[in-house]
Design a protein around this motif. Structure first.
Motif, mmCIF file in Angstrom:
data_model
loop_
_atom_site.group_PDB
_atom_site.id
_atom_site.type_symbol
_atom_site.label_atom_id
_atom_site.label_comp_id
_atom_site.label_asym_id
_atom_site.label_seq_id
_atom_site.Cartn_x
_atom_site.Cartn_y
_atom_site.Cartn_z
ATOM 1 N N GLY A 183 4.792 16.632 -9.030
ATOM 2 C CA GLY A 183 5.016 17.157 -9.820
ATOM 3 C C GLY A 183 4.501 17.535 -10.015
ATOM 4 N N ARG A 184 3.366 17.095 -9.973
ATOM 5 C CA ARG A 184 2.008 18.366 -9.808
ATOM 6 C C ARG A 184 1.995 20.132 -9.329
ATOM 7 N NH1 ARG A 184 -2.367 15.152 -10.914
ATOM 8 N NH2 ARG A 184 -1.971 12.838 -10.151
ATOM 9 N N THR B 102 11.814 -6.074 -8.660
ATOM 10 C CA THR B 102 10.712 -7.278 -8.063
ATOM 11 C C THR B 102 11.301 -6.825 -6.561
ATOM 12 O OG1 THR B 102 13.019 -7.981 -7.625
ATOM 13 C CG2 THR B 102 11.002 -8.828 -9.002
ATOM 14 N N GLY B 103 12.121 -5.802 -6.211
ATOM 15 C CA GLY B 103 12.110 -5.910 -4.889
ATOM 16 C C GLY B 103 11.535 -4.465 -4.159
ATOM 17 N N PHE B 104 11.642 -4.106 -3.377
ATOM 18 C CA PHE B 104 10.542 -3.159 -3.162
ATOM 19 C C PHE B 104 11.271 -1.611 -2.908
ATOM 20 C CE2 PHE B 104 10.163 0.521 0.344
ATOM 21 C CZ PHE B 104 8.011 0.388 0.683
ATOM 22 N N LEU B 105 12.614 -1.844 -2.835
ATOM 23 C CA LEU B 105 13.235 -0.553 -2.835
ATOM 24 C C LEU B 105 13.108 -0.152 -4.653
ATOM 25 C CD1 LEU B 105 16.448 -0.721 -0.682
ATOM 26 C CD2 LEU B 105 14.291 0.531 -0.521
ATOM 27 N N ALA B 106 13.476 -0.609 -5.195
ATOM 28 C CA ALA B 106 13.499 -0.811 -6.853
ATOM 29 C C ALA B 106 12.144 -0.290 -7.011
ATOM 30 C CB ALA B 106 13.423 -1.837 -8.132
ATOM 31 N N LEU B 107 10.914 -1.072 -6.962
ATOM 32 C CA LEU B 107 9.091 -0.326 -7.177
ATOM 33 C C LEU B 107 9.207 0.664 -6.490
ATOM 34 C CD1 LEU B 107 7.513 -4.055 -6.095
ATOM 35 C CD2 LEU B 107 8.019 -2.985 -8.524
ATOM 36 N N ALA B 108 9.450 0.758 -5.595
ATOM 37 C CA ALA B 108 9.432 2.452 -4.741
ATOM 38 C C ALA B 108 9.808 3.465 -5.195
ATOM 39 C CB ALA B 108 10.260 2.677 -3.208
ATOM 40 N N ALA B 109 11.392 3.014 -5.871
ATOM 41 C CA ALA B 109 11.695 3.923 -6.978
ATOM 42 C C ALA B 109 11.466 4.274 -8.212
ATOM 43 C CB ALA B 109 13.065 3.432 -7.672
ATOM 44 N N PHE B 110 10.475 3.174 -8.875
ATOM 45 C CA PHE B 110 9.347 3.505 -10.033
ATOM 46 C C PHE B 110 8.353 4.281 -9.205
ATOM 47 C CE2 PHE B 110 5.473 1.369 -10.733
ATOM 48 C CZ PHE B 110 4.974 1.882 -11.676
ATOM 49 N N ALA B 111 8.010 3.801 -8.724
ATOM 50 C CA ALA B 111 6.718 4.378 -7.984
ATOM 51 C C ALA B 111 6.671 6.366 -7.861
ATOM 52 C CB ALA B 111 5.993 3.992 -6.644
ATOM 53 N N LEU B 112 7.873 6.584 -7.039
ATOM 54 C CA LEU B 112 8.251 8.202 -7.208
ATOM 55 C C LEU B 112 7.921 8.233 -8.599
ATOM 56 C CD1 LEU B 112 10.559 7.928 -4.046
ATOM 57 C CD2 LEU B 112 8.374 9.482 -3.804
ATOM 58 N N LEU B 113 9.040 7.715 -9.379
ATOM 59 C CA LEU B 113 9.636 8.380 -10.500
ATOM 60 C C LEU B 113 8.076 8.168 -11.427
ATOM 61 C CD1 LEU B 113 11.680 9.026 -12.302
ATOM 62 C CD2 LEU B 113 12.548 7.069 -13.480
ATOM 63 N N PHE B 114 7.742 7.408 -11.801
ATOM 64 C CA PHE B 114 6.187 7.266 -11.952
ATOM 65 C C PHE B 114 5.394 8.548 -11.191
ATOM 66 C CE2 PHE B 114 1.635 5.735 -13.342
ATOM 67 C CZ PHE B 114 2.295 5.581 -14.183
ATOM 68 N N GLY B 115 4.928 8.881 -10.704
ATOM 69 C CA GLY B 115 4.184 9.883 -9.551
ATOM 70 C C GLY B 115 4.281 10.922 -10.222
ATOM 71 N N LEU B 116 5.802 11.061 -10.330
ATOM 72 C CA LEU B 116 6.310 12.315 -10.755
ATOM 73 C C LEU B 116 5.947 12.851 -11.564
ATOM 74 C CD1 LEU B 116 8.425 15.065 -9.933
ATOM 75 C CD2 LEU B 116 10.149 13.277 -11.843
ATOM 76 N N ALA C 58 9.097 1.327 -17.663
ATOM 77 C CA ALA C 58 10.108 0.532 -17.744
ATOM 78 C C ALA C 58 11.014 -0.269 -16.980
ATOM 79 C CB ALA C 58 11.301 1.016 -19.863
ATOM 80 N N ILE C 59 11.376 0.367 -16.293
ATOM 81 C CA ILE C 59 11.575 0.219 -14.629
ATOM 82 C C ILE C 59 11.106 -1.061 -13.774
ATOM 83 C CG2 ILE C 59 12.155 1.202 -12.881
ATOM 84 C CD1 ILE C 59 13.889 3.587 -13.999
ATOM 85 N N ALA D 163 0.513 -0.985 -0.337
ATOM 86 C CA ALA D 163 -0.337 0.179 -0.110
ATOM 87 C C ALA D 163 0.686 1.533 -0.124
ATOM 88 C CB ALA D 163 -0.396 -0.669 1.059
ATOM 89 N N TYR D 164 1.912 1.231 0.718
ATOM 90 C CA TYR D 164 3.075 2.527 0.510
ATOM 91 C C TYR D 164 3.490 2.981 -0.815
ATOM 92 C CZ TYR D 164 3.074 1.989 5.505
ATOM 93 O OH TYR D 164 2.348 2.405 7.149
ATOM 94 N N LEU D 165 3.361 1.975 -1.611
ATOM 95 C CA LEU D 165 4.142 2.312 -3.470
ATOM 96 C C LEU D 165 2.914 2.399 -3.739
ATOM 97 C CD1 LEU D 165 5.022 -1.889 -3.770
ATOM 98 C CD2 LEU D 165 6.628 -0.044 -3.661
ATOM 99 N N LEU D 166 1.767 2.554 -3.294
ATOM 100 C CA LEU D 166 0.529 3.462 -4.094
ATOM 101 C C LEU D 166 0.298 4.916 -3.426
ATOM 102 C CD1 LEU D 166 -2.840 1.910 -4.365
ATOM 103 C CD2 LEU D 166 -1.027 2.876 -6.166
ATOM 104 N N GLY D 167 0.855 4.992 -2.069
ATOM 105 C CA GLY D 167 1.519 6.439 -1.459
ATOM 106 C C GLY D 167 2.252 6.679 -1.910
ATOM 107 N N ALA D 168 3.833 6.020 -2.599
ATOM 108 C CA ALA D 168 4.909 6.263 -3.650
ATOM 109 C C ALA D 168 4.315 7.380 -4.356
ATOM 110 C CB ALA D 168 6.182 5.443 -2.917
ATOM 111 N N ILE D 169 3.566 6.709 -5.340
ATOM 112 C CA ILE D 169 3.038 7.090 -6.460
ATOM 113 C C ILE D 169 2.656 8.556 -6.006
ATOM 114 C CG2 ILE D 169 1.370 7.457 -8.211
ATOM 115 C CD1 ILE D 169 1.897 3.681 -8.806
#
Length: 404
Positions: free
Chosen positions: A273-274, A308-322, A302-303, A260-266
Motif C-alpha cells: 500500500g505504501r 476464523t480460519g488462518f486463510l480467511a484471517l490472512a486475507a483480512f490481514a493483507l487487505l487491511f494492511g494494503l 468487516a471481513i 505471528a505471521y498474520l501480523l506479518g501479512a499486515i
C-alpha cells in the motif's frame, strides 16, 4: 552537472529505517501479550494499555517534536527517538511488574517514536514536490516492512530466549540501527545547494513550494478541522488489529507462529500500500485517494468479524494492511498540499494528536470489551463503523478543498 543521486532519496531511506525500527518494534507487542498476561496474571484489557499508552505518546508528541524539528532540524530528534526506543524495550525486558512495563515500554517506545516519526516525515516532504506522494509512501513503507519482519523475529526470539531477553535484544538492535540511519536525515534541500526534486539552485524557483500557512492559521481552518475529525474517528479502530489479532487467532486455535505471521501479512499488505499506492495517489488525486483508504479499511475490518480460519484471517490481514498503508502514506502529502511546507512538521504533529487519542482508546476498549463478553465481535464491527464515518467526513473535506 548535478550529483548522480539526489540526496532527497537518502533522506527517504533514512526515514524508512526510522519507521522500520520504531514501528516494527512497537508492532511486535501482540506477540508478547500472552507472556505478559501469564507472568503478571493480568487481563487482556490491562495488558493492552501498554501498547495504547505508547501509541498515545508517539502520536501526541508530534505536536512538540514537529515544531522542534522545524526549528532545530529533524536529525537530532530522530537520533534521540531511536535511543529512547531501544532503552524502552530493554527496560521492559527487566521489568518485574506490569506498571513498570507501562513506564518502560509506554514511555520509552512512545516518546522515542514521537521524537522521530513526525520530524523524519516532515523532512521528506521538503525534499519533494512532484513526487511527494511516492517519496512519502517509500518512507513510511518502513512501517510495513517492519510489521512484516519484526513480529516473526520477536516470536522466534521469545521461543529461543524468553520474552525478557527478547525485549533486551530488540532494544539493542533498535538503538544501533536506528541511530546509525537517523544520522542521514537532512532537514532542508537548500542546505545542500539544491531545490526540491533535485532542481539546481541556479534554476531559481522552478521546483520549490517552500511557502504555506503558518501553524496558527492552518489549525484554525475548517479544512484542518475536518481532516482532524476523520483521523480521530478512524483511529479508534485502526490499531485494534495490531494488539488483538494474535490473541484473536490463538483463541480460534491457530498456533503462535502462524498467528505471528498474520501480523506479518499486515506488513506485506502495508508495504504494498505504501510503496505502490502512494505513487497512484499522485495521479488520481490525493483527496479522493484518502477517501478510498478509509472505505477500504472499513471493508477489511468487516471481513475480520467473520473470519476464523488462518486463510480467511490472512486475507483480512493483507487487505487491511494494503489500505492502512495507503492511509499512512497519503496523510503527510495531503497536509502539505493543503497547507504548504512552511511549517509542515508542526501541522502534521498537531494533526496526529487525533490519532493519539484513538490509539489510546481503541485497543484498550477492545481488550476490556473482550474481557466482559469473551468475544471480539463488537469491537471489530465498531472499528469498521468508525472507518465508515471517517470516510464520510473525508468526503466532506474533499468538497471543502475544491475551489469555487
Amino acid at each position: 552537472m548535478g550529483p548522480r543521486l539526489f540526496y532527497g532519496w537518502i533522506v527517504v531511506a533514512a526515514a524508512f529505517a526510522v519507521c522500520f525500527v520504531g514501528f516494527g518494534c512497537a508492532y511486535t507487542f501482540s506477540a508478547f501479550v500472552p507472556a505478559l498476561q501469564h507472568d503478571f496474571q493480568a487481563s487482556r484489557g490491562s495488558v493492552s494499555i501498554v501498547f495504547s499508552l505508547a501509541g498515545f505518546l508517539y502520536f501526541s508528541l508530534g505536536v512538540v517534536s514537529g515544531p522542534l524539528a522545524d526549528r532545530w532540524g529533524a536529525q537530532r530528534l530522530a537520533m534521540l527517538g531511536m535511543l529512547l526506543v531501544g532503552a524502552g524495550l530493554a527496560l521492559a525486558g527487566v521489568a518485574h511488574s506490569l506498571a513498570t512495563v507501562y513506564a518502560a515500554y509506554g514511555l520509552g517506545v512512545g516518546l522515542g517514536i514521537g521524537c522521530a516519526y513526525v520530524p523524519a516525515l516532515g523532512a521528506v516532504q521538503r525534499w519533494f514536490v512532484k513526487r511527494r506522494g511516492f517519496a512519502s509512501g517509500l518512507a513510511v513503507s518502513g512501517i510495513g516492512v517492519g510489521t512484516l519482519v519484526m513480529p516473526p523475529l520477536a516470536t522466534a526470539l521469545i521461543d529461543a530466549l524468553g520474552w525478557r531477553t527478547a525485549y533486551v535484544a530488540l532494544g539493542c538492535g533498535a538503538a544501533v540501527v536506528g541511530i546509525g540511519m537517523a544520522r542521514f536525515i537532512a532537514n532542508d534541500p537548500a542546505d545542500r545547494g539544491t531545490l526540491p526534486d533535485g532542481a539546481s539552485m541556479a534554476a531559481g524557483t522552478m521546483a520549490g513550494d517552500g511557502g504555506g500557512m503558518p501553524l496558527r492559521d492552518a489549525v484554525r481552518s475548517r479544512q484542518f478541522a475536518l481532516l482532524y475529525a476523520a483521523c480521530l474517528v478512524c483511529s479508534f479502530g485502526v490499531f485494534v488489529p495490531f494488539v488483538h489479532l494474535v490473541p484473536y487467532a490463538l483463541d480460534h486455535g491457530i498456533g503462535r507462529k502462524d498467528a505471528a505471521y498474520l501480523l506479518g501479512a499486515i506488513g506485506v499488505g502495508s508495504t504494498l500500500g505504501r510503496f505502490f499506492l502512494g505513487g497512484l495517489a499522485d495521479r488520481i488525486g490525493r483527496q479522493a485517494f484518502l477517501l478510498a483508504m478509509f472505505g477500504g479499511m472499513a471493508a477489511a475490518l468487516a471481513i475480520w468479524a467473520a473470519a476464523t480460519g488462518f486463510l480467511a484471517l490472512a486475507a483480512f490481514a493483507l487487505l487491511f494492511g494494503l489500505f492502512y498503508g495507503g492511509w499512512v502514506a497519503i496523510m503527510p502529502p495531503v497536509v502539505t498540499d493543503l497547507f504548504g511546507s512552511r511549517q509542515v512538521g508542526s501541522i502534521i504533529g498537531v494533526l496526529y494528536t487525533s490519532v493519539a487519542v484513538g490509539t489510546l482508546v481503541g485497543p484498550t476498549a477492545a481488550g476490556y470489551l473482550f474481557d466482559a463478553s469473551r468475544s471480539y465481535t463488537v469491537p471489530i464491527l465498531a472499528s469498521a463503523a468508525f472507518n465508515v464515518v471517517a470516510a464520510g467526513i473525508a468526503a466532506l473535506a474533499g468538497r471543502q478543498a475544491r475551489p469555487g
